[in-house]
Write a protein that holds these residues in place. Structure first.
Motif, PDB file in Angstrom:
ATOM      1  N   VAL A  21       0.866  -1.263  -0.081  1.00 59.78           N
ATOM      2  CA  VAL A  21      -0.054  -0.217  -0.052  1.00 59.78           C
ATOM      3  C   VAL A  21       0.883   1.380  -0.108  1.00 59.78           C
ATOM      4  O   VAL A  21       1.750   1.266   0.851  1.00 59.78           O
ATOM      5  CB  VAL A  21      -0.907   0.030   1.232  1.00 59.78           C
ATOM      6  N   PHE A  43       0.318  -1.681  -5.061  1.00 60.00           N
ATOM      7  CA  PHE A  43       1.290  -2.000  -6.038  1.00 60.00           C
ATOM      8  C   PHE A  43       1.728  -3.477  -5.461  1.00 60.00           C
ATOM      9  O   PHE A  43       1.641  -3.874  -4.462  1.00 60.00           O
ATOM     10  CB  PHE A  43       2.308  -1.243  -6.356  1.00 60.00           C
ATOM     11  N   GLU A  69      11.696   1.918   3.796  1.00 58.21           N
ATOM     12  CA  GLU A  69      10.288   2.078   4.241  1.00 58.21           C
ATOM     13  C   GLU A  69       9.921   1.054   5.090  1.00 58.21           C
ATOM     14  O   GLU A  69      10.069  -0.273   4.888  1.00 58.21           O
ATOM     15  CB  GLU A  69       9.487   2.163   3.088  1.00 58.21           C
ATOM     16  N   GLU A  71       7.530  -0.981   7.594  1.00 57.58           N
ATOM     17  CA  GLU A  71       5.759  -1.160   7.276  1.00 57.58           C
ATOM     18  C   GLU A  71       5.426  -2.501   8.247  1.00 57.58           C
ATOM     19  O   GLU A  71       6.132  -3.518   8.424  1.00 57.58           O
ATOM     20  CB  GLU A  71       5.521  -1.310   5.699  1.00 57.58           C
ATOM     21  N   ASP A 100       9.885  -2.069   2.936  1.00 53.97           N
ATOM     22  CA  ASP A 100       9.609  -2.108   1.499  1.00 53.97           C
ATOM     23  C   ASP A 100      10.877  -1.162   0.761  1.00 53.97           C
ATOM     24  O   ASP A 100      10.478   0.260   0.512  1.00 53.97           O
ATOM     25  CB  ASP A 100       8.154  -1.235   1.264  1.00 53.97           C
ATOM     26  N   LYS A 121      10.598  -1.156  -6.997  1.00 54.55           N
ATOM     27  CA  LYS A 121      10.173  -1.697  -5.581  1.00 54.55           C
ATOM     28  C   LYS A 121      10.524  -3.476  -5.931  1.00 54.55           C
ATOM     29  O   LYS A 121      10.279  -4.033  -4.662  1.00 54.55           O
ATOM     30  CB  LYS A 121       8.757  -1.711  -5.592  1.00 54.55           C
TER      31      LYS A 121
HETATM   32 MG    MG Z   1       5.798   1.215   1.073  1.00 50.69          MG
END
Ligand code: MG
Length: 220
Positions: A21, A43, A69, A71, A100, A121
């Protein structure tokens, strides 16, 4: 293969997909100069990006700026298709931490051209997870301290209560688009404070009640 401990034993982490997200914390949307989404921004990250705890995030030669990141990761426990919010938690197995990892320069280039973000990513090692899975009923995902340090310096320091879309809402919403299979992972978005990773960095990421995920960083 990545194996993570749970209460009574361990489980193999082999999701059919990682649904991520984007922009789920207001302060992060603001730091990226992005608008606040009216619907979840979704994604996919490939399962081949997963690494376990105490492993190494590889900075690929295609990028000059790779960022962290942290999460909250939701692990699906039961096949979920078109599930309503009020019963959705029955389909959740538990929680862990996911990073992420994002090639920010490649993402910015893709965004500018209106192209998908998958390249930025999807590199191998761009989805560290762990250090363990906590069963659904042991923590409340709506209010958890979430943080990340690089070389001992606090970079991200947030709380899951600041999510724009809650865990139950996200699981229900995603289940109405794609069937969630047991073992699938939902990465629920990152709080503010994302920043670059460099060769030799040591990353620690924590969430209340889950523990601390530790990774090294290496440029190849
Ligand atoms: Mg992220």
């Amino acid at each position: 293969m990545v194996v993570l401990p749970v209460k009574k034993g361990a489980v193999n982490i082999k999701p059919s997909k990682i649904v991520a997200v984007g922009r789920n914390y207001l302060a992060h949307a603001e730091e990226m100069g992005s608008s606040v989404p009216e619907k979840p921004v979704l994604f996919l990250k490939p399962p081949s990006a997963i690494i376990g705890p105490n492993s190494t995030i590889i900075l690929p030669p295609q990028s000059r700026r790779v960022e962290h990141e942290v999460e909250l990761a939701v692990i699906i426990g039961k096949k979920a298709k078109n599930v309503e919010i009020d019963s959705v938690m029955n389909y959740v197995y538990g929680y862990t931490i996911i990073l992420d990892i994002t090639a920010r320069d490649l993402q910015a280039e893709a965004k500018k051209k209106g192209l998908p973000w998958s390249v930025s990513k999807g590199f191998d090692t761009f989805a560290p997870i762990g250090p363990r899975i906590v069963p659904r009923d042991d923590i409340d995902p709506s209010s958890l301290h979430i943080w990340l340090k690089v070389n001992g310096e606090l970079r991200q320091d947030g709380n899951t209560k600041d999510m724009i879309f809650s865990v139950p809402f996200l699981v229900s919403y995603i289940s109405k688009i794609m069937t969630l299979e047991p073992g699938d992972i939902i990465a629920t978005g990152t709080p503010a404070g994302v920043g670059p990773l460099e060769n030799g960095d040591f990353v620690e990421a924590g969430i209340d009640g889950i523990g601390t995920l530790k990774e090294r960083v290496k440029r190849i």
